[in-house]
Design a protein around this motif. Sequence first.
Motif, PDB file in Angstrom:
ATOM      1  N   TYR A 141       5.196   9.557  -8.527  1.00 20.93           N
ATOM      2  CA  TYR A 141       6.782   9.306  -8.378  1.00 20.93           C
ATOM      3  C   TYR A 141       6.165  10.158  -7.131  1.00 20.93           C
ATOM      4  N   ASP A 142       5.399  11.110  -6.845  1.00 25.77           N
ATOM      5  CA  ASP A 142       5.448  11.506  -5.390  1.00 25.77           C
ATOM      6  C   ASP A 142       5.011  10.396  -3.886  1.00 25.77           C
ATOM      7  N   PRO A 143       5.896  10.945  -2.588  1.00 26.41           N
ATOM      8  CA  PRO A 143       5.837  10.166  -1.787  1.00 26.41           C
ATOM      9  C   PRO A 143       4.831   9.726  -1.382  1.00 26.41           C
ATOM     10  N   ALA A 144       3.228   9.840  -1.402  1.00 29.12           N
ATOM     11  CA  ALA A 144       2.180   9.454  -0.928  1.00 29.12           C
ATOM     12  C   ALA A 144       2.011   7.709  -1.569  1.00 29.12           C
ATOM     13  N   SER A 145       2.199   8.435  -3.546  1.00 31.73           N
ATOM     14  CA  SER A 145       2.172   6.865  -4.219  1.00 31.73           C
ATOM     15  C   SER A 145       3.422   6.258  -4.291  1.00 31.73           C
ATOM     16  N   VAL A 146       4.065   6.535  -3.721  1.00 29.77           N
ATOM     17  CA  VAL A 146       5.161   6.197  -4.388  1.00 29.77           C
ATOM     18  C   VAL A 146       4.917   4.507  -2.766  1.00 29.77           C
ATOM     19  N   GLU A 147       4.832   4.924  -2.079  1.00 31.84           N
ATOM     20  CA  GLU A 147       4.308   4.388  -1.003  1.00 31.84           C
ATOM     21  C   GLU A 147       3.788   3.378  -0.563  1.00 31.84           C
ATOM     22  N   ARG A 148       1.960   3.845  -1.735  1.00 34.89           N
ATOM     23  CA  ARG A 148       0.820   3.189  -1.468  1.00 34.89           C
ATOM     24  C   ARG A 148       1.291   2.449  -2.367  1.00 34.89           C
ATOM     25  N   ASP A 149       2.233   2.742  -3.547  1.00 39.84           N
ATOM     26  CA  ASP A 149       2.065   1.458  -4.143  1.00 39.84           C
ATOM     27  C   ASP A 149       3.128   0.498  -3.798  1.00 39.84           C
ATOM     28  N   ALA A 150       3.782   0.503  -3.327  1.00 41.52           N
ATOM     29  CA  ALA A 150       4.790  -0.247  -3.155  1.00 41.52           C
ATOM     30  C   ALA A 150       3.971  -1.311  -2.219  1.00 41.52           C
ATOM     31  N   ASP A 151       2.990  -0.959  -1.013  1.00 43.88           N
ATOM     32  CA  ASP A 151       2.775  -1.838  -0.533  1.00 43.88           C
ATOM     33  C   ASP A 151       2.332  -3.527  -0.985  1.00 43.88           C
ATOM     34  N   ILE A 152       0.315  -1.920  -2.207  1.00 43.98           N
ATOM     35  CA  ILE A 152      -0.123  -2.803  -2.817  1.00 43.98           C
ATOM     36  C   ILE A 152       0.559  -3.672  -3.565  1.00 43.98           C
ATOM     37  N   LYS A 153       1.500  -3.345  -4.167  1.00 46.87           N
ATOM     38  CA  LYS A 153       2.262  -4.603  -5.127  1.00 46.87           C
ATOM     39  C   LYS A 153       2.796  -5.751  -4.105  1.00 46.87           C
ATOM     40  N   SER A 154       3.197  -5.307  -2.819  1.00 47.53           N
ATOM     41  CA  SER A 154       3.890  -6.533  -2.700  1.00 47.53           C
ATOM     42  C   SER A 154       2.384  -7.384  -2.949  1.00 47.53           C
ATOM     43  N   ALA A 155       1.504  -6.756  -1.439  1.00 49.03           N
ATOM     44  CA  ALA A 155       0.430  -7.744  -1.478  1.00 49.03           C
ATOM     45  C   ALA A 155      -0.053  -8.145  -2.308  1.00 49.03           C
ATOM     46  N   LEU A 156      -0.227  -7.944  -3.265  1.00 49.06           N
ATOM     47  CA  LEU A 156      -0.958  -8.533  -4.827  1.00 49.06           C
ATOM     48  C   LEU A 156       0.414  -9.716  -5.371  1.00 49.06           C
ATOM     49  N   LYS A 157       1.591  -9.727  -4.639  1.00 48.81           N
ATOM     50  CA  LYS A 157       2.138 -10.176  -5.265  1.00 48.81           C
ATOM     51  C   LYS A 157       2.161 -11.853  -4.480  1.00 48.81           C
ATOM     52  N   GLU A 158       2.297 -11.490  -2.752  1.00 45.79           N
ATOM     53  CA  GLU A 158       2.011 -12.498  -2.201  1.00 45.79           C
ATOM     54  C   GLU A 158       0.658 -13.473  -2.482  1.00 45.79           C
ATOM     55  N   ASP A 159      -0.247 -13.020  -2.467  1.00 45.43           N
ATOM     56  CA  ASP A 159      -1.747 -13.626  -3.626  1.00 45.43           C
ATOM     57  C   ASP A 159      -1.579 -14.180  -4.823  1.00 45.43           C
ATOM     58  N   GLY A 160      -0.648 -14.557  -5.215  1.00 43.86           N
ATOM     59  CA  GLY A 160      -0.400 -14.825  -6.967  1.00 43.86           C
ATOM     60  C   GLY A 160      -0.784 -13.937  -7.831  1.00 43.86           C
ATOM     61  N   ILE A 161      -0.961 -13.030  -7.350  1.00 38.91           N
ATOM     62  CA  ILE A 161      -1.439 -11.870  -8.262  1.00 38.91           C
ATOM     63  C   ILE A 161       0.050 -11.355  -9.315  1.00 38.91           C
ATOM     64  N   ASP A 162      -0.085 -11.285 -10.692  1.00 40.21           N
ATOM     65  CA  ASP A 162       0.955 -10.433 -11.632  1.00 40.21           C
ATOM     66  C   ASP A 162       1.032  -8.840 -11.339  1.00 40.21           C
ATOM     67  N   ALA A 163       1.667  -8.871 -10.496  1.00 34.23           N
ATOM     68  CA  ALA A 163       0.923  -7.067 -10.000  1.00 34.23           C
ATOM     69  C   ALA A 163       2.407  -6.189 -10.912  1.00 34.23           C
ATOM     70  N   ARG A 164       2.281  -4.953 -11.639  1.00 31.40           N
ATOM     71  CA  ARG A 164       3.276  -4.960 -12.802  1.00 31.40           C
ATOM     72  C   ARG A 164       3.379  -2.924 -12.640  1.00 31.40           C
ATOM     73  N   SER A 165       4.004  -2.167 -12.733  1.00 29.46           N
ATOM     74  CA  SER A 165       3.965  -0.978 -12.747  1.00 29.46           C
ATOM     75  C   SER A 165       4.860  -0.772 -13.890  1.00 29.46           C
ATOM     76  N   PHE A 166       4.458  -0.014 -14.993  1.00 25.05           N
ATOM     77  CA  PHE A 166       5.533   0.548 -16.311  1.00 25.05           C
ATOM     78  C   PHE A 166       5.943   2.209 -16.235  1.00 25.05           C
ATOM     79  N   ALA A 167       6.197   2.415 -16.817  1.00 23.94           N
ATOM     80  CA  ALA A 167       6.402   4.070 -17.058  1.00 23.94           C
ATOM     81  C   ALA A 167       5.841   4.439 -18.029  1.00 23.94           C
TER      82      ALA A 167
END
Length: 473
Positions: free
Chosen positions: A101-127
């Motif tokens: 939940y820290d801003p650096a991790s949030v930005e990193r994770d959103a970028d990676i999730k978007s890139a993985l999904k564009e490549d057809g990868i099932d990218a999911r984050s959990f609580a």
Amino acid sequence: MSEQSPTLVWIRRDLRLSDHAALCAAVERGGPVIPVFVRDSTVEALGAAPKWRLEQGLAVYMSALEEKGSRLILRAGPAREVIPALVRETGAGAVYWQRAYDPASVERDADIKSALKEDGIDARSFAGHVMFEPWTVETKQGGYYKVYSPFWRAVKEREVPAPLPEPSHLPAPADWPESEALKDWQLGAAMNRGAEVLAKHVKPGEAAAQARLGAFIRDGVGEYGEMRDRLDVDGTSRMSEYLSLGEISPARCWHAGLRAQADGKAGAGKFLAELAWREFAYHLMWHTPHMLEDNWREEWKAFPWKEDRRLKEVRAWEQARTGMEVVDAALREMYVTGYMHNRARMIVASYLTKHMMVHWRIGMAWFDDCLVDWDPASNAMGWQWVAGCGPDAAPYFRVFNPETQAEKFDPKGAYRRRWIAEGQSQPPQDALDYFEAVPRSWDLSPKDGYPKPVVSAAEGRQAALTAYEERDF
């Protein structure tokens, strides 16, 4: 053998097997499960003690995975490059992780999730690192809570899902990808000779976390409300270190507290409230990420704090030689054990920001470097709360008097004697260990005379109040 493609489980600050939603989802998906840890910029940014403690936690976690027939793949580099590379290398069809939940991790994770999904990868984050997702707790007007009390009223009756069981098995791939060696990373190198001293006080890993929680619920939670502020007794849960690295989940602590409350243990309600205080810190960090670096209250930007770390009074504070025994004892406890009692943290922070008029960022940075239970949200909120510039802050005129605080919470001086060697004919080992842990360049000895106060309790209070009164808030 399942024909399902592998799932990468990206391990971060969640070094446990039980109550791990991403790990359980990977097993449920079918196919091989490949846990991976990435040494990226968020790891490199850690201070000496937190990075050393991470190394200890990773070592234990790797052993726990091996007992399950699995392993932890270690890779260094930007996560945005490492994770997609591992997907290609392993043929993984999914990447799961637990949210940060820290801003650096949030930005990193959103970028990676978007890139993985564009490549057809099932990218999911959990609580999993918090109990109440920050965006789900709102005031009746639809905004976020800025004061703890109403936040607590809003969440205390919420249902927290029961902890997930540890997976019975972790399917392994036919061929494991290459892994770097933990010992080669030298995560604890910055601790130098202090590492050996710190190791005597740290028990890393999920099993140790659960054992500590069990002992606290059995023996300590009943008197927690009365004893948690005492410096001279073991009256706190000491779960912060384990929660920081996710070696235990907050949900497991919460349910243990609920059971204790149902059993009539008087301090259980206060324990639950303190777990919610941690949640409140994450709630605020999510909604106002600037609190990690700047005054939460903008009107405090003009407050005349000293910001030069080279000042002799700052040096005295960092070296735990302020001449205020309870302040020095607390700072030495942190230097020897990597931990500081919560009441002591407030006293120490108040002395720096109010008696010495030094900016809270200097103190926060020192804690960032020295605490094994370092937590970005809790550390920032704690310092700003004491300094007076933060959310739900103590009024600036509430100045912790270190002398009266010592009398109240260390009435017989046991805490101070445990950590301050000067003046004692036979100082205890903990007090002596401080001189074994500090840099040799400090040139400190237990035979040194104990210093006079850098700033007296009365003078410091008056200076702080005068500065406050002269500002136009």
